[in-house]
Motif scaffolding. Structure first.
Motif, PDB file in Angstrom:
ATOM      1  N   LEU A 142      29.375  30.028   4.922  1.00  0.00           N
ATOM      2  CA  LEU A 142      29.609  28.613   4.619  1.00  0.00           C
ATOM      3  C   LEU A 142      28.367  27.978   4.004  1.00  0.00           C
ATOM      4  N   GLN A 152      40.431  30.225   8.823  1.00  0.00           N
ATOM      5  CA  GLN A 152      40.129  28.838   9.192  1.00  0.00           C
ATOM      6  C   GLN A 152      41.067  28.438  10.323  1.00  0.00           C
ATOM      7  N   GLU A 163      33.985  29.113  12.631  1.00  0.00           N
ATOM      8  CA  GLU A 163      32.717  28.447  12.294  1.00  0.00           C
ATOM      9  C   GLU A 163      31.511  29.324  12.625  1.00  0.00           C
ATOM     10  N   THR A 164      31.577  30.054  13.715  1.00  0.00           N
ATOM     11  CA  THR A 164      30.473  30.927  14.110  1.00  0.00           C
ATOM     12  C   THR A 164      30.386  32.146  13.195  1.00  0.00           C
ATOM     13  N   ALA A 202      29.377  31.106   9.568  1.00  0.00           N
ATOM     14  CA  ALA A 202      28.237  30.193   9.418  1.00  0.00           C
ATOM     15  C   ALA A 202      27.368  30.500   8.197  1.00  0.00           C
TER      16      ALA A 202
END
Length: 155
Positions: free
Chosen positions: A99, A86, A92-93, A96
């Motif tokens: 998540l 994090q 985030e990519t 993805a």
């Protein structure tokens, strides 16, 4: 990455991540949030994997296995793992799909990215001992062994 491997990853409920520390002491732990990334990587969520993560920091060589207990076959994937934590610009990519699987209930601390070096098929001994058995016969034997019934297919 073969379509067969992709299909098994997608259909598997658990994978098993094997790591080793600097002295070669092994650690194997089940992971339930994982998927493919691109054509040559697997990604595994670090939700509660302190030993796996510590081992990867020291020794990035890992093995991941997926076995469908009903079809009695799967894959063993060997590769080099890295961590995307994090706060990293690509978190985030890279995370993805994981998540989305995790939702708000399971915080993902890092993503274990396994760059695939080698893929091997895992077969139950019955494939060698009873080559004449159909997949349906193998699956029915597994259902009987585990005392379960297959889920009805939607019409």
């Amino acid at each position: 990455m073969s379509e067969a491997l992709r299909a098994d990853v997608s259909a598997s409920v658990l994978c098993w991540l094997a790591t080793a520390d600097a002295e070669g002491h092994p650690n194997v732990s089940p992971k339930e949030m994982f998927t493919t990334l691109g054509d040559d990587s697997l990604v595994i969520a670090d939700i509660a994997s302190p030993r796996s993560v510590a081992n990867i920091r020291i020794n990035p060589r890992v093995c991941v296995s997926f076995v469908d207990v009903f079809r009695q076959r799967g894959f063993k994937v060997e590769g080099k793992a890295s961590l995307v934590e994090q706060g990293h610009p690509s978190f985030e990519t890279v995370a993805a799909d994981l998540l989305q699987m995790a939702g708000p209930d399971f915080p993902i601390r890092a993503v274990i990215v396994v760059a695939i070096d080698k893929v091997s098929r895992i077969w139950a001994p019955s494939y060698r001992l009873f080559p004449e058995r159909s997949l349906e016969e193998r699956m029915q034997a597994a259902y009987d062994t585990y005392g379960v019934e297959p889920k009805a297919k939607p019409e």
